[in-house]
Write a protein that holds these residues in place. Sequence first.
Motif, PDB file in Angstrom:
ATOM      1  N   PRO A 138       0.807  -1.226   0.000  1.00 38.84           N
ATOM      2  CA  PRO A 138       0.000   0.000   0.000  1.00 38.84           C
ATOM      3  C   PRO A 138       0.841   1.277   0.000  1.00 38.84           C
ATOM      4  N   ALA A 139       1.895   1.303   0.810  1.00 41.82           N
ATOM      5  CA  ALA A 139       2.681   2.543   0.903  1.00 41.82           C
ATOM      6  C   ALA A 139       3.351   2.875  -0.428  1.00 41.82           C
ATOM      7  N   GLU A 140       3.632   1.835  -1.233  1.00 41.12           N
ATOM      8  CA  GLU A 140       4.343   2.071  -2.495  1.00 41.12           C
ATOM      9  C   GLU A 140       3.389   2.363  -3.658  1.00 41.12           C
ATOM     10  N   ALA A 141       2.113   2.048  -3.469  1.00 42.64           N
ATOM     11  CA  ALA A 141       1.169   2.185  -4.596  1.00 42.64           C
ATOM     12  C   ALA A 141       0.219   3.375  -4.411  1.00 42.64           C
ATOM     13  N   ARG A 142       0.569   4.257  -3.510  1.00 41.40           N
ATOM     14  CA  ARG A 142      -0.329   5.371  -3.197  1.00 41.40           C
ATOM     15  C   ARG A 142      -0.714   6.181  -4.443  1.00 41.40           C
ATOM     16  N   ALA A 143       0.255   6.413  -5.312  1.00 44.17           N
ATOM     17  CA  ALA A 143      -0.048   7.211  -6.510  1.00 44.17           C
ATOM     18  C   ALA A 143      -1.093   6.514  -7.380  1.00 44.17           C
ATOM     19  N   VAL A 144      -1.065   5.192  -7.390  1.00 43.73           N
ATOM     20  CA  VAL A 144      -2.055   4.435  -8.178  1.00 43.73           C
ATOM     21  C   VAL A 144      -3.445   4.620  -7.560  1.00 43.73           C
ATOM     22  N   PHE A 145      -3.515   4.489  -6.221  1.00 44.76           N
ATOM     23  CA  PHE A 145      -4.821   4.650  -5.549  1.00 44.76           C
ATOM     24  C   PHE A 145      -5.367   6.057  -5.822  1.00 44.76           C
TER      25      PHE A 145
ATOM     26  N   ALA B 175      -2.978  14.714   3.630  1.00 39.26           N
ATOM     27  CA  ALA B 175      -3.128  14.287   5.030  1.00 39.26           C
ATOM     28  C   ALA B 175      -4.259  13.265   5.170  1.00 39.26           C
ATOM     29  N   ARG B 176      -5.306  13.415   4.346  1.00 39.70           N
ATOM     30  CA  ARG B 176      -6.417  12.451   4.403  1.00 39.70           C
ATOM     31  C   ARG B 176      -5.923  11.098   3.880  1.00 39.70           C
ATOM     32  N   TRP B 177      -5.106  11.103   2.825  1.00 38.13           N
ATOM     33  CA  TRP B 177      -4.554   9.843   2.325  1.00 38.13           C
ATOM     34  C   TRP B 177      -3.641   9.199   3.365  1.00 38.13           C
ATOM     35  N   ASP B 178      -2.881  10.037   4.093  1.00 36.79           N
ATOM     36  CA  ASP B 178      -2.042   9.477   5.168  1.00 36.79           C
ATOM     37  C   ASP B 178      -2.919   8.683   6.134  1.00 36.79           C
ATOM     38  N   ALA B 179      -4.081   9.231   6.463  1.00 35.49           N
ATOM     39  CA  ALA B 179      -4.975   8.550   7.416  1.00 35.49           C
ATOM     40  C   ALA B 179      -5.531   7.261   6.812  1.00 35.49           C
ATOM     41  N   VAL B 180      -5.887   7.303   5.526  1.00 36.46           N
ATOM     42  CA  VAL B 180      -6.443   6.097   4.871  1.00 36.46           C
ATOM     43  C   VAL B 180      -5.417   4.967   4.892  1.00 36.46           C
ATOM     44  N   LEU B 181      -4.153   5.320   4.666  1.00 38.47           N
ATOM     45  CA  LEU B 181      -3.113   4.297   4.513  1.00 38.47           C
ATOM     46  C   LEU B 181      -2.349   4.035   5.812  1.00 38.47           C
TER      47      LEU B 181
ATOM     48  N   ASP C 284      -4.608  -2.841 -16.861  1.00 40.15           N
ATOM     49  CA  ASP C 284      -4.328  -3.398 -18.187  1.00 40.15           C
ATOM     50  C   ASP C 284      -3.132  -2.637 -18.744  1.00 40.15           C
ATOM     51  N   ASP C 285      -2.839  -2.807 -19.996  1.00 42.08           N
ATOM     52  CA  ASP C 285      -1.631  -2.170 -20.547  1.00 42.08           C
ATOM     53  C   ASP C 285      -1.700  -0.640 -20.459  1.00 42.08           C
ATOM     54  N   ALA C 286      -2.919  -0.111 -20.400  1.00 38.13           N
ATOM     55  CA  ALA C 286      -3.067   1.350 -20.367  1.00 38.13           C
ATOM     56  C   ALA C 286      -2.923   1.917 -18.956  1.00 38.13           C
ATOM     57  N   GLY C 287      -2.938   1.054 -17.929  1.00 41.26           N
ATOM     58  CA  GLY C 287      -2.785   1.574 -16.563  1.00 41.26           C
ATOM     59  C   GLY C 287      -3.799   0.986 -15.604  1.00 41.26           C
ATOM     60  N   PRO C 288      -3.857   1.558 -14.371  1.00 41.00           N
ATOM     61  CA  PRO C 288      -4.723   1.002 -13.331  1.00 41.00           C
ATOM     62  C   PRO C 288      -6.206   1.224 -13.624  1.00 41.00           C
ATOM     63  N   ARG C 289      -7.020   0.239 -13.255  1.00 43.13           N
ATOM     64  CA  ARG C 289      -8.482   0.368 -13.425  1.00 43.13           C
ATOM     65  C   ARG C 289      -9.223   0.089 -12.123  1.00 43.13           C
ATOM     66  N   GLY C 290      -8.492  -0.099 -11.031  1.00 41.72           N
ATOM     67  CA  GLY C 290      -9.167  -0.277  -9.754  1.00 41.72           C
ATOM     68  C   GLY C 290      -8.203  -0.744  -8.696  1.00 41.72           C
ATOM     69  N   TYR C 291      -8.648  -0.659  -7.447  1.00 41.29           N
ATOM     70  CA  TYR C 291      -7.819  -1.170  -6.351  1.00 41.29           C
ATOM     71  C   TYR C 291      -8.701  -1.563  -5.177  1.00 41.29           C
ATOM     72  N   ALA C 292      -8.150  -2.416  -4.334  1.00 46.65           N
ATOM     73  CA  ALA C 292      -8.821  -2.761  -3.070  1.00 46.65           C
ATOM     74  C   ALA C 292      -7.791  -2.699  -1.957  1.00 46.65           C
ATOM     75  N   LEU C 293      -8.209  -2.116  -0.834  1.00 45.78           N
ATOM     76  CA  LEU C 293      -7.399  -2.099   0.390  1.00 45.78           C
ATOM     77  C   LEU C 293      -8.100  -3.000   1.397  1.00 45.78           C
ATOM     78  N   PHE C 294      -7.353  -3.860   2.056  1.00 45.18           N
ATOM     79  CA  PHE C 294      -8.007  -4.810   2.960  1.00 45.18           C
ATOM     80  C   PHE C 294      -6.993  -5.338   3.972  1.00 45.18           C
ATOM     81  N   ARG C 295      -7.515  -6.019   4.974  1.00 42.96           N
ATOM     82  CA  ARG C 295      -6.676  -6.715   5.964  1.00 42.96           C
ATOM     83  C   ARG C 295      -7.199  -8.135   6.099  1.00 42.96           C
TER      84      ARG C 295
END
Length: 409
Positions: free
Chosen positions: A161-168, A188-194, A214-225
Amino acid sequence: MSLSLRPITENEWSEWITLDEEAFGSAIPPHRAELFRGTTEFDRSLGAFDGDLLVGVTAVCSFTMTVPGGPIPVGGVTAVGVLPSHRRRGILSALMARQLTDLHERGEAVAALYASEAAIYGRFGYGRAADNLFFDIPARSSALAAHAPADPSLRLRVVKPAEARAVFEKVFEAVLDSRPGLYARTPARWDAVLSDHEADQRGAGPLRAVVVEDDAGPRGYALFRIKQAFTPHDVPDGELRVGELFGLDPAAYALLWRHMLERDLVARVRAGQRPVDDPLIHLLAEPRRLNAGWLDDLWVRVVDVERALPERRYSAPVDVVIEVEDALCPWNARRWRLSADASGARCVPTDDPADLTLPVTVLGAAYLGGRPLGALQAAGLVRESRAGAVRELSTAMSWEPAPWAGLVF
Ligand SMILES: CC(C)(COP(=O)(O)OP(=O)(O)OC[C@H]1O[C@@H](n2cnc3c(N)ncnc32)[C@H](O)[C@@H]1OP(=O)(O)O)[C@@H](O)C(=O)NCCC(=O)NCCS
């Protein structure tokens, strides 16, 4: 008690934290206090002081929130608390009245909040504008339906998660305008989310993430535990807790959920704060397995009727005279003619007879488009003086998709 109200200074931060800990009966870990500080606009805080003692607090976040038709400035009311020794002596009432005046003078026509208890804010003119669902899904046995969209060009990628923040952030930016209630996030809000300290994990392990692309880039993400566990007979009994899950299109969305449900060693998938029109309801082969429950999400206050009603768009042409009752904001309490068509919306004072009469809470409840007025009329909250007026206004104010903020502030 000699009560005075003023913003809280940065030097009074520790008193603020102590008050919140007492009011909520909880301990705030230092990293959470820092995250909270990062999202705090001190000049928009308001403290109630009994002499020198801080006895009540509230604050506003300057949000840009999506409403039907696009983004507008919204005051995000937060951090409300009163010292237990001073409760039920009118301190919250004093803070709310002053805050509404401040919002009005600043020109912020709409305020929104999450409530710790649903009985608190109606008296201050906030209406229940959005709901959310929580799911408790037995995994594995809960497959997606045969019609679930699939796209062979999509790939799933496990990320830190910490490395993919720009994607999210990129995905979130792309969905932000799509649903009323979503609000733009500051760093700061993203800091709280992550945030991923032990206290954030609540016994469920580190924050995990997958990205679909896909080849064009990100189309979604999920954060979970995942709270990993085995039964006494060594059968996998893990619980996957979905934090947030956004897809840019149906195939990306379906793939993310497929992954949540098929994750190895997971027996249950729990997801809180899902929108009431979550496509997952229609994606599961057996939707009863969602075991869904229902809660209030955003509460909305129309601070300034004249400005707020034209700031959103309407689903159908409308021309109605609304008598608004508002004891706390007298500038709202009168008759207004709301007219809207394809060219936009206008709201002007009028002395014409009212077509319908309602408390300002109802306008707040309907503002984001997710609260049909017929049920509120049946509950005695809306009075109709011209036949059909409630239905006309309800149709015009309704909006798809359903409102939802998805992230408590
Ligand atoms: C909720 C809280 C802020 C109320 O503060 P307060 O100063 O006691 O509120 P007031 O004295 O101004 O009460 C105003 C009215 O709201 C009512 N009220 C206050 N809290 C209420 C609650 N939790 N449930 C139902 N009614 C409530 C009061 O009975 C009073 O009603 P009245 O006007 O008919 O007499 C305070 O009890 C608190 O800090 N609670 C714990 C933290 C919390 O839940 N904060 C809210 C976060 S969203």
